[in-house]
Design an enzyme around this catalytic site. Structure first.
Site, PDB file in Angstrom:
ATOM      1  N   GLU A 134      -0.436  -9.266  -1.237  1.00 52.12           N
ATOM      2  CA  GLU A 134      -1.879  -9.574  -1.141  1.00 52.12           C
ATOM      3  C   GLU A 134      -2.542  -9.500  -2.519  1.00 52.12           C
ATOM      4  OE1 GLU A 134      -2.374  -6.591   1.987  1.00 52.12           O
ATOM      5  OE2 GLU A 134      -3.215  -8.163   3.250  1.00 52.12           O
ATOM      6  N   GLU A 151       4.074  -5.395   7.012  1.00 46.30           N
ATOM      7  CA  GLU A 151       3.226  -4.415   7.710  1.00 46.30           C
ATOM      8  C   GLU A 151       3.592  -4.282   9.186  1.00 46.30           C
ATOM      9  OE1 GLU A 151       2.161  -6.754   5.639  1.00 46.30           O
ATOM     10  OE2 GLU A 151       0.554  -6.011   4.335  1.00 46.30           O
ATOM     11  N   GLY A 154       0.590  -5.063   0.630  1.00 40.89           N
ATOM     12  CA  GLY A 154      -0.573  -5.098  -0.259  1.00 40.89           C
ATOM     13  C   GLY A 154      -0.213  -5.651  -1.633  1.00 40.89           C
ATOM     14  N   ALA A 195       0.863  -1.181   0.000  1.00 46.15           N
ATOM     15  CA  ALA A 195       0.000   0.000   0.000  1.00 46.15           C
ATOM     16  C   ALA A 195       0.899   1.230   0.000  1.00 46.15           C
ATOM     17  CB  ALA A 195      -0.887  -0.006   1.237  1.00 46.15           C
TER      18      ALA A 195
HETATM   19  N1  DAK Z   1       4.595   3.375  -0.390  1.00 41.14           N
HETATM   20  C1  DAK Z   1       4.984   4.552  -0.891  1.00 41.14           C
HETATM   21  N2  DAK Z   1       6.184   4.748  -1.478  1.00 41.14           N
HETATM   22  C2  DAK Z   1       7.010   3.711  -1.559  1.00 41.14           C
HETATM   23  C3  DAK Z   1       6.647   2.425  -1.055  1.00 41.14           C
HETATM   24  C4  DAK Z   1       5.376   2.275  -0.449  1.00 41.14           C
HETATM   25  N3  DAK Z   1       4.944   1.112   0.010  1.00 41.14           N
HETATM   26  N4  DAK Z   1       7.691   1.580  -1.278  1.00 41.14           N
HETATM   27  C5  DAK Z   1       8.644   2.321  -1.906  1.00 41.14           C
HETATM   28  N5  DAK Z   1       8.234   3.586  -2.074  1.00 41.14           N
HETATM   29  C6  DAK Z   1       8.958   4.676  -2.697  1.00 41.14           C
HETATM   30  C7  DAK Z   1      10.094   5.162  -1.815  1.00 41.14           C
HETATM   31  O1  DAK Z   1       9.621   6.057  -0.856  1.00 41.14           O
HETATM   32  C8  DAK Z   1      11.005   5.800  -2.830  1.00 41.14           C
HETATM   33  O2  DAK Z   1      10.493   7.061  -3.198  1.00 41.14           O
HETATM   34  P1  DAK Z   1      11.278   8.444  -2.795  1.00 41.14           P
HETATM   35  O3  DAK Z   1      11.284   8.452  -1.320  1.00 41.14           O
HETATM   36  O4  DAK Z   1      12.641   8.302  -3.406  1.00 41.14           O
HETATM   37  O5  DAK Z   1      10.434   9.527  -3.413  1.00 41.14           O
HETATM   38  C9  DAK Z   1      10.854   4.919  -4.049  1.00 41.14           C
HETATM   39  O6  DAK Z   1       9.625   4.224  -3.875  1.00 41.14           O
HETATM   40  C10 DAK Z   1      11.970   3.888  -4.177  1.00 41.14           C
HETATM   41  O7  DAK Z   1      12.037   3.184  -2.950  1.00 41.14           O
HETATM   42  P2  DAK Z   1      13.384   2.976  -2.135  1.00 41.14           P
HETATM   43  O8  DAK Z   1      14.341   4.113  -2.356  1.00 41.14           O
HETATM   44  O9  DAK Z   1      13.015   2.696  -0.714  1.00 41.14           O
HETATM   45  O10 DAK Z   1      13.977   1.676  -2.837  1.00 41.14           O
HETATM   46  P3  DAK Z   1      14.924   0.575  -2.216  1.00 41.14           P
HETATM   47  O11 DAK Z   1      15.330  -0.299  -3.338  1.00 41.14           O
HETATM   48  O12 DAK Z   1      16.010   1.198  -1.375  1.00 41.14           O
HETATM   49  O13 DAK Z   1      14.009  -0.242  -1.195  1.00 41.14           O
HETATM   50  C11 DAK Z   1      11.986  -1.407  -0.554  1.00 41.14           C
HETATM   51  C12 DAK Z   1      12.925  -0.981  -1.721  1.00 41.14           C
HETATM   52  C13 DAK Z   1      10.784  -2.134  -1.202  1.00 41.14           C
HETATM   53  C14 DAK Z   1      12.758  -2.426   0.342  1.00 41.14           C
HETATM   54  C15 DAK Z   1      11.572  -0.199   0.275  1.00 41.14           C
HETATM   55  O14 DAK Z   1      11.111   0.821  -0.626  1.00 41.14           O
HETATM   56  C16 DAK Z   1      10.488  -0.496   1.263  1.00 41.14           C
HETATM   57  O15 DAK Z   1      10.755  -1.053   2.321  1.00 41.14           O
HETATM   58  N6  DAK Z   1       9.231  -0.104   0.929  1.00 41.14           N
HETATM   59  C17 DAK Z   1       8.105  -0.270   1.822  1.00 41.14           C
HETATM   60  C18 DAK Z   1       7.615  -1.698   1.812  1.00 41.14           C
HETATM   61  C19 DAK Z   1       6.457  -1.887   2.790  1.00 41.14           C
HETATM   62  O16 DAK Z   1       6.619  -1.659   3.995  1.00 41.14           O
HETATM   63  N7  DAK Z   1       5.316  -2.301   2.289  1.00 41.14           N
HETATM   64  C20 DAK Z   1       4.133  -2.553   3.089  1.00 41.14           C
HETATM   65  C21 DAK Z   1       3.310  -1.296   3.126  1.00 41.14           C
HETATM   66  S1  DAK Z   1       1.890  -1.455   4.209  1.00 41.14           S
HETATM   67  C22 DAK Z   1      -5.728  -2.144   3.412  1.00 41.14           C
HETATM   68  C23 DAK Z   1      -5.264  -3.096   2.574  1.00 41.14           C
HETATM   69  C24 DAK Z   1      -3.908  -3.323   2.449  1.00 41.14           C
HETATM   70  C25 DAK Z   1      -3.009  -2.602   3.201  1.00 41.14           C
HETATM   71  C26 DAK Z   1      -3.480  -1.635   4.059  1.00 41.14           C
HETATM   72  C27 DAK Z   1      -4.835  -1.408   4.168  1.00 41.14           C
HETATM   73  N8  DAK Z   1      -7.120  -1.936   3.544  1.00 41.14           N
HETATM   74  C28 DAK Z   1      -8.044  -2.727   2.728  1.00 41.14           C
HETATM   75  C29 DAK Z   1      -7.611  -0.789   4.230  1.00 41.14           C
HETATM   76  C30 DAK Z   1      -1.593  -2.859   3.006  1.00 41.14           C
HETATM   77  C31 DAK Z   1      -0.630  -2.259   3.733  1.00 41.14           C
HETATM   78  C32 DAK Z   1       0.748  -2.287   3.253  1.00 41.14           C
HETATM   79  O17 DAK Z   1       1.073  -2.828   2.219  1.00 41.14           O
END
Ligand code: DAK
Length: 257
Positions: free
Chosen positions: A111, A131, A108, A65
Site C-alpha cells: 500500500e 492481510e 501495508g 504493518a
Molecule cells: N510485522 C512485524 N514483524 C515482522 C513482519 C511484520 N509485518 N514481517 C516480518 N517481521 C519480522 C519477523 O517476525 C522476524 O522477526 P523475529 O521474529 O525473528 O524477531 C523478522 O521480521 C524476519 O522475518 P521472518 O523470519 O519471518 O523472515 P522470512 O524470510 O522467513 O519471511 C515474510 C519473510 C515476509 C514472508 C514473513 O516475515 C511474513 O510473512 N511477514 C508478514 C507479512 C504480512 O502478513 N504482512 C501484512 C501485515 S498486515 C491500517 C493500514 C494498513 C494496515 C493495517 C491498518 N490502518 C490505516 C489502520 C496493514 C496491515 C498489514 O500490512
C-alpha cells in the site's frame, strides 16, 4: 533525527528516503509512519527538493504493518488511531514520489509503494496483500489503489487469496513501470527522479495532480481539471522560459514561477 529511516540528498533536487527497520523487514510501526510523514512534509516545504525516491532494503521494501504492534492495539477506534493520520499525511505529498522496490512488498508495504507515482522494482520484488491470512483486509488503500492499478480480476485474486505476485507479473499488470536487476533499482529510480527534478516544478506538480484525478473522477471532470491546470501554466514564467529556450536551442532554466 529519524530512527526508522535515513534521508540523503544524493543529487541536486532529489531526496532519497530509506526505510530502516531491518530487524522487522521494515514493518511499518507507528514510529516509522510518523517519521516518514514528517520527512515528506519537510521535502514538501523545501523548494530545492523536486522529487523523492523511497526505498527499503534488498530483502524487503516493507513486509506490511507491524503485526507485533497490531497485536497490542485494538482497532475499534480506527478513526482515532494515529496511524490513520500518518497515512493521510503520506497520501497528501504533492511532489513526485518514486518507489524503488526490492524483496518483500506486502500488506501495508504494498500500500505504501502504491502511494508512489512511479514504481521501479527489482527482479526479486514480491507484491502482495496478505492481510486475509490474518483475518483482516487491507486498510491503507490496498483494495482501492490495487484494483485501479491491476484491474479487478488480479486485485481480487491477490486480496482474497493473500498470494503475492513477482515483479514481472506486477509489471505486466501495470503496477510497476520498470523491472531492473535488484542492485540497480535505486540507481534507476534516482535517474528518473533526476530527470523530473530538472523540469518546471509547477508543471510537474499540476501534471501529477491531473493524472491522479484520472483515478478518482469521471472523464468530464478530469478534462475540466486538465484545461484549468493548462491555463494556469500558460501564465507562468517557466512556460515563457521553456518556449524561449527551445527557440534559442539551449536548455531551459526553470525557476518555479
Ligand atoms: N510485522 C512485524 N514483524 C515482522 C513482519 C511484520 N509485518 N514481517 C516480518 N517481521 C519480522 C519477523 O517476525 C522476524 O522477526 P523475529 O521474529 O525473528 O524477531 C523478522 O521480521 C524476519 O522475518 P521472518 O523470519 O519471518 O523472515 P522470512 O524470510 O522467513 O519471511 C515474510 C519473510 C515476509 C514472508 C514473513 O516475515 C511474513 O510473512 N511477514 C508478514 C507479512 C504480512 O502478513 N504482512 C501484512 C501485515 S498486515 C491500517 C493500514 C494498513 C494496515 C493495517 C491498518 N490502518 C490505516 C489502520 C496493514 C496491515 C498489514 O500490512
Amino acid at each position: 533525527m529519524p530512527h526508522t529511516l535515513s534521508v540523503d540528498a544524493p543529487e541536486q533536487g532529489v531526496r532519497l528516503i530509506t526505510l530502516q527497520r531491518p530487524e522487522a523487514l521494515n514493518a511499518l510501526n507507528t514510529q516509522l509512519l510518523d517519521e516518514l510523514a514528517a520527512e515528506l512534509a519537510l521535502a514538501e516545504q523545501d523548494a530545492e527538493t523536486r522529487a523523492v525516491v523511497l526505498t527499503g532494503s534488498r530483502k524487503a521494501f516493507a513486509a506490511g504493518a507491524d503485526i507485533k504492534e497490531m497485536a497490542e492495539r485494538d482497532l475499534v477506534g480506527i478513526l482515532e488511531d494515529p496511524r490513520v493520520a500518518h497515512w493521510q499525511r503520506i497520501a497528501a505529498f504533492s511532489k513526485p514520489l518514486i518507489a524503488a522496490v526490492n524483496g518483500f512488498c506486502l500488506g501495508g508495504g504494498c500500500e505504501l509503494a502504491m502511494h508512489a507515482d512511479i514504481l521501479i522494482a527489482g527482479e526479486d520484488a514480491r507484491f502482495g496483500q496478505p492481510e486475509i491470512n490474518l483475518g483482516i483486509m487491507p486498510g491503507a488503500g490496498g483494495t482501492q489503489r490495487l484494483l485501479r492499478a491491476v484491474g479487478k480480476s488480479l486485485a481480487m485474486q491477490m486480496v482474497l487469496s493473500g498470494q503475492a505476485i513477482d515483479a514481472r507479473h506486477a509489471q505486466r499488470a501495470g503496477l510497476v513501470s520498470e523491472v531492473t536487476l535488484p542492485e540497480l533499482t535505486i540507481e534507476r529510480a534516482l535517474a528518473i527522479a533526476r530527470v523530473i527534478a530538472q523540469k518546471a516544478p509547477l508543471a510537474v506538480r499540476l501534471a501529477k495532480e491531473a493524472l491522479l484525478k484520472a483515478e478518482d473522477t469521471d472523464l468530464a471532470s478530469g478534462l475540466r481539471f486538465e484545461r484549468h491546470a493548462f491555463t494556469v501554466l500558460a501564465g507562468t514564467a517557466d512556460r515563457a522560459e521553456g518556449i524561449r529556450a527551445f527557440q534559442e536551442k539551449r536548455r531551459p532554466e526553470f525557476t518555479g514561477r
